[in-house]
Design an enzyme around this catalytic site. Structure first.
Site, PDB file in Angstrom:
ATOM      1  N   SER A 106       0.823  -1.204   0.000  1.00  0.00           N
ATOM      2  CA  SER A 106       0.000   0.000   0.000  1.00  0.00           C
ATOM      3  C   SER A 106       0.863   1.262   0.000  1.00  0.00           C
ATOM      4  CB  SER A 106      -0.903   0.003   1.235  1.00  0.00           C
ATOM      5  OG  SER A 106      -1.540   1.251   1.411  1.00  0.00           O
ATOM      6  N   GLN A 127       0.643  -0.325  -4.879  1.00  0.00           N
ATOM      7  CA  GLN A 127      -0.632   0.384  -4.984  1.00  0.00           C
ATOM      8  C   GLN A 127      -0.423   1.877  -4.798  1.00  0.00           C
ATOM      9  OE1 GLN A 127      -2.134   1.770  -1.947  1.00  0.00           O
ATOM     10  NE2 GLN A 127      -3.796   2.733  -3.093  1.00  0.00           N
ATOM     11  N   TYR A 129      -2.535   5.900  -4.965  1.00  0.00           N
ATOM     12  CA  TYR A 129      -3.741   6.714  -5.090  1.00  0.00           C
ATOM     13  C   TYR A 129      -3.469   7.885  -6.029  1.00  0.00           C
ATOM     14  CZ  TYR A 129      -5.258   4.489  -0.689  1.00  0.00           C
ATOM     15  OH  TYR A 129      -5.609   3.601   0.281  1.00  0.00           O
ATOM     16  N   HIS A 275     -14.058  -1.195  -2.218  1.00  0.00           N
ATOM     17  CA  HIS A 275     -13.120  -0.866  -1.143  1.00  0.00           C
ATOM     18  C   HIS A 275     -13.504  -1.574   0.159  1.00  0.00           C
ATOM     19  CE1 HIS A 275      -9.670   1.994  -0.920  1.00  0.00           C
ATOM     20  NE2 HIS A 275      -9.788   1.761   0.371  1.00  0.00           N
TER      21      HIS A 275
END
Length: 394
Positions: A106, A127, A129, A275
């Site tokens: 993450s 990952q 965003y 999510h």
């Protein structure tokens, strides 16, 4: 305690973890209807039992983005994973590597990219965003490439944080949150020793490396709140597609038209995901959304799915509904919190065993043979493919 299923790990994790951490991962958005439907809709999918099929040569192996996987699963990106076990990302990555499946790190991990990547043989996934701070995004991508990460998982369903009521009650946020978290930590000695004292530093490793200073839990909450970008569009992803030369997966797809947009954009894969029910309560469960999305783009793009998967039977159900592979999130985190790397390894073995049982009894010798034909499709099977498709259309 006897561990025979992922639900056993959840019960154990609830005893071990301070409430603010347990409820952070266990909870969902608003009244948590979607969180519950993720599990319930998937468990309602009826499989078609077949007999006398000679299942002696059964195989779970598959290929995903030119990577050979021992079974069609990968560990999903989970923020703050290193708060659930000592250097948790390293331990979880090791278990996935030993099993022959990918681990996804993450953006908001405790352990930075450079700490996790050298500990495993298989290239990990990373990952990211879409954030206001494009400098951080470029820095993270450069570091991921330098560390040999093979696949980029781009999470697009967080232009704004979800409203998670449990967090205010548990101490993750709300009045006197820091004091409440401290008291919870000292009253949970196993966690306090393993993670609180011996799991330091508790920085957000990838963010600290960029900012050049330590970052704690308050920084995590504040940084995320200030950096999510509600103005994002497909255009904002174009420079990332140009910069990243490996497989790119768009995570957070629930609508067939968005799936078609991902194909037009040139993504290599999508993750059908809400999510884990943590963003918008009231949206479709992944199991309900998946069939229509598979109808729209199956064969044009690789389809992964998450949200609600708790065992190997659920993996088979998701593949029958149209996924090529799945991501495991909460299930592995409960196991990690309970027994660290060994807990995750045991969970993956349980899932493998459960998949083999389900495939044997449905007559599917390989992952390719799991299909809509594996589902009961009649009036009595109210939550199988046809019913799920009708619910989605409604």
């Amino acid at each position: 305690m006897i561990i025979s299923a992922a639900s056993d790990y959840r019960a154990a994790a609830q005893r071990i973890l301070p409430p603010f951490l347990f409820h952070y991962i266990d909870g969902g958005a608003y009244a948590e209807h979607t969180l519950r439907r993720n599990v319930e809709d998937l468990s309602d999918v009826a499989l078609r039992q077949r007999i006398l099929r000679n299942m002696s040569d059964l195989s779970l192996e598959t290929t995903l983005f030119n990577e050979k996987l021992a079974m069609p699963t990968a560990l999903a990106p989970v923020g703050l994973c290193g708060m659930y076990a000592r250097r948790g990302e390293v331990q979880a990555a090791g278990a996935a590597d030993d099993k022959g499946i990918p681990f996804t790190l993450s953006t908001v991990s405790v352990c930075p990219i450079e700490e996790v990547a050298p500990t495993i043989k298989r290239p990990m996934w990373f990952q990211l965003y879409v954030l206001r701070d494009r400098g951080f995004m470029r820095n993270a991508l450069e570091r991921a490439k330098a560390a040999g990460c093979s696949t980029l998982v781009f999470t697009v369903d967080m232009p704004t944080p979800g409203a998670r009521y449990r967090d205010a009650h548990s101490g993750m946020s709300g009045p006197n949150a820091a004091l409440r978290r401290y008291w919870q930590a000292v009253t949970h000695p196993q966690w306090a020793w393993d993670v609180g004292l011996n799991g330091r530093p508790h920085d957000l490793g990838n963010i600290s490396a960029y900012l050049g200073k330590p970052t704690g839990l308050e920084d995590y909450i504040g940084w995320l709140a200030n950096n999510f970008d509600p103005s994002i569009s497909w255009k904002d992803l174009e420079w990332i597609r140009d910069f990243w030369d490996g497989p790119m997966v768009i995570k957070g797809i629930l609508d067939p038209e968005d799936a078609r947009d991902a194909v037009r954009f040139g993504a290599d894969g999508i993750v059908v995901s809400n999510h884990g029910g943590r963003q918008l309560d009231g949206v479709l469960s992944s199991a309900r959304a998946l069939p229509a999305i598979a109808d729209a783009v199956k064969g044009d793009i690789t389809i992964l799915a998450d949200s609600g998967i708790r065992n190997g039977l659920d993996v088979v159900r998701m593949i029958a509904l149209g996924a090529d592979s799945v991501l495991l999130g909460r299930a592995y985190l409960y196991a990690l919190a309970t027994h660290g790397k060994q807990g995750v390894a045991n969970l993956l073995n349980l899932i493998e065993k459960e998949m083999k049982v389900a495939m044997t009894l449905t007559g599917a010798k390989s992952i390719r043979e799991i299909s809509r034909d594996s589902l009961v499709q009649n009036a009595e099977a109210l939550q199988t493919f046809d019913a799920l498709k009708q619910n989605n259309a409604a």
